[in-house]
Design a protein around this motif. Structure first.
Motif, PDB file in Angstrom:
ATOM      1  N   VAL A   1       0.833  -1.200   0.000  1.00  0.00           N
ATOM      2  CA  VAL A   1       0.000   0.000   0.000  1.00  0.00           C
ATOM      3  C   VAL A   1       0.871   1.254   0.000  1.00  0.00           C
ATOM      4  N   LYS A   2       1.959   1.224   0.741  1.00  0.00           N
ATOM      5  CA  LYS A   2       2.867   2.372   0.810  1.00  0.00           C
ATOM      6  C   LYS A   2       3.456   2.699  -0.545  1.00  0.00           C
ATOM      7  N   ASP A   3       3.636   1.688  -1.393  1.00  0.00           N
ATOM      8  CA  ASP A   3       4.257   1.883  -2.704  1.00  0.00           C
ATOM      9  C   ASP A   3       3.268   2.261  -3.800  1.00  0.00           C
ATOM     10  N   LEU A   4       1.964   2.336  -3.472  1.00  0.00           N
ATOM     11  CA  LEU A   4       0.987   2.726  -4.486  1.00  0.00           C
ATOM     12  C   LEU A   4       1.141   4.206  -4.838  1.00  0.00           C
ATOM     13  N   PRO A   5       0.769   4.594  -6.076  1.00  0.00           N
ATOM     14  CA  PRO A   5       0.814   6.019  -6.442  1.00  0.00           C
ATOM     15  C   PRO A   5      -0.023   6.863  -5.492  1.00  0.00           C
ATOM     16  N   GLY A   6       0.429   8.061  -5.188  1.00  0.00           N
ATOM     17  CA  GLY A   6      -0.180   8.881  -4.153  1.00  0.00           C
ATOM     18  C   GLY A   6      -1.384   9.689  -4.569  1.00  0.00           C
ATOM     19  N   GLU A   7      -1.750   9.676  -5.881  1.00  0.00           N
ATOM     20  CA  GLU A   7      -2.844  10.548  -6.302  1.00  0.00           C
ATOM     21  C   GLU A   7      -4.211  10.040  -5.830  1.00  0.00           C
ATOM     22  N   ASP A   8      -4.321   8.765  -5.492  1.00  0.00           N
ATOM     23  CA  ASP A   8      -5.584   8.212  -5.018  1.00  0.00           C
ATOM     24  C   ASP A   8      -5.364   7.643  -3.619  1.00  0.00           C
ATOM     25  N   PRO A   9      -5.784   8.352  -2.577  1.00  0.00           N
ATOM     26  CA  PRO A   9      -5.502   7.902  -1.205  1.00  0.00           C
ATOM     27  C   PRO A   9      -6.067   6.512  -0.928  1.00  0.00           C
ATOM     28  N   VAL A  10      -5.319   5.722  -0.183  1.00  0.00           N
ATOM     29  CA  VAL A  10      -5.753   4.393   0.197  1.00  0.00           C
ATOM     30  C   VAL A  10      -5.148   4.069   1.561  1.00  0.00           C
ATOM     31  N   VAL A  11      -5.924   3.391   2.390  1.00  0.00           N
ATOM     32  CA  VAL A  11      -5.445   2.984   3.704  1.00  0.00           C
ATOM     33  C   VAL A  11      -5.766   1.508   3.897  1.00  0.00           C
TER      34      VAL A  11
END
Length: 367
Positions: A210-220
């Motif tokens: 999850v930390k490595d996902l692109p930052g433009e779409d927030p995810v937790v």
């Protein structure tokens, strides 16, 4: 005392859970009875009320009625009278505002630009009463053209309404990961398959993904519960991780689902554990209709909602209505209060609820 305050305090005394709302439904039905509306229950513990203004289309207002399994600790004079249940999420306020709006609409029937449908639903906190209500076809049957909902919200300015176009609340999926190994005495650890170690490794890799996902779409993604093993001197034969995934876009959720499954396959290959990954369907993201948002913003002028800078990663089943009808979800600030779902949650209803009702009245009259 204003009717909206009277409604809220009466409802606060009788919190009920999930879709078991006999006292709440009886109270709402009693309040609606004097407004000359058509009231009916498409699903258990729901009340829909239709006001026919003789118009070709309808505007709907949703209110959630269920409470939480929390023992109240507010000390209010009108605190919960039902042990183990509390309106700790403000649904008493949401329902009270809808009742006050119904009262106003009935008194101004001839002036309304649309018919009005009130949706008092159960199970927002649990199994998604909104989806069940939508599946009855009630929105289509009454030619609903737009749907609105208001929810109390801590840390926003007291009595002010907030909104934003597009995403406002997250998609929610419960994640359960079950790892099955082989339990042996630790003196023979090399003969076992350590499900606890495998579970810990799974958790770390899932967080890294999850930390490595692109930052433009927030995810937790967070796991709040991990259960493993039976005793301290035996290798764990089973680990269960329970967590929650929050995202906004369906493609992001699908990407995370695939990633979690791939991590499970890798962990199984490396450790010899059996790994099962399950995500429930959950609630879709609450996504405010952009064109309707602009209609409201321009139509209300100086009374338009304040812009909410960023969406919240909490979830709401209002999203099911929005998948059928253009809809907007509004947040009504209650100021610096304890957080929602806290046993201490309370707010100044006299300063907040009348402001919310006035906003809803303006939405009601919007062309």
């Amino acid at each position: 005392m204003l009717p909206v305050i009277e409604y809220r305090r009466a409802l606060h005394r009788i919190p009920e859970l999930d879709d078991r709302l006999p006292e709440t439904c009886a109270y709402v039905r009693s309040a609606l009875a004097s407004f000359e509306l058509e009231a009916f229950s498409p699903i258990p513990s729901s009340i829909c009320a239709f006001l026919d203004a003789g118009k070709p289309e309808t505007v709907a207002f949703r209110a959630d009625m269920d409470a939480l399994p929390i023992e109240e600790a507010t000390g209010l004079a009108y605190a919960s009278g039902n042990a183990g249940a509390m309106h700790a999420c403000g649904h008493d306020g949401n329902t009270a505002m809808a009742l006050a709006l119904a009262r106003h609409a009935a008194a101004h029937r001839q002036e309304l630009p649309r018919n009005v449908l009130f949706l008092f639903q159960p199970s927002e906190e649990t199994t998604g009463g909104a989806e069940k209500l939508c599946d009855t076809g009630v929105l289509e049957r009454y030619h609903t053209a737009r749907v609105f909902a208001m929810h109390l919200w801590p840390k926003l300015e007291q009595g002010r309404v907030y909104c934003r176009p597009g995403p406002i609340m997250a998609r929610s999926n419960e994640v359960t990961v079950t790892l099955t190994g082989k339990s042996v005495h630790i003196g023979k650890a090399s003969e076992g398959v350590d499900a606890l170690a495998a579970g810990a490794e799974y958790l770390l890799r899932a967080y890294a993904m999850v930390k490595d996902l692109p930052g433009e779409d927030p995810v937790v993604l967070r796991f709040g519960k991990m259960v493993s093993g039976r005793v301290r001197n035996a290798v764990s034969g089973k680990t269960v991780l329970e967590g929650s995934l929050r995202s906004f876009r369906d493609e992001t959720q699908s990407r995370c689902r695939r990633g979690l499954e791939e991590i499970g396959q890798t962990i199984a290959s490396e450790t010899g554990c059996g790994v099962e990954v399950h995500l429930n369907e959950g609630y879709p993201a609450v996504w405010n209709h952009e064109e309707l948002y602009e209609t409201v913003r321009s139509g209300l002028g100086e009374h338009a909602p304040l812009p909410l800078a960023v969406p919240t990663l909490t979830a709401e089943d209002f999203s099911f209505y929005q998948r059928r009808v253009p809809g907007l979800f509004f947040l009504l600030g209650v100021g610096d209060t304890p957080e929602l779902h806290s046993p201490e949650f309370c707010f100044d209803d006299e300063a907040v609820l009348p402001q919310g009702v006035e906003f809803l009245k303006r939405l009601l009259m919007l062309e």
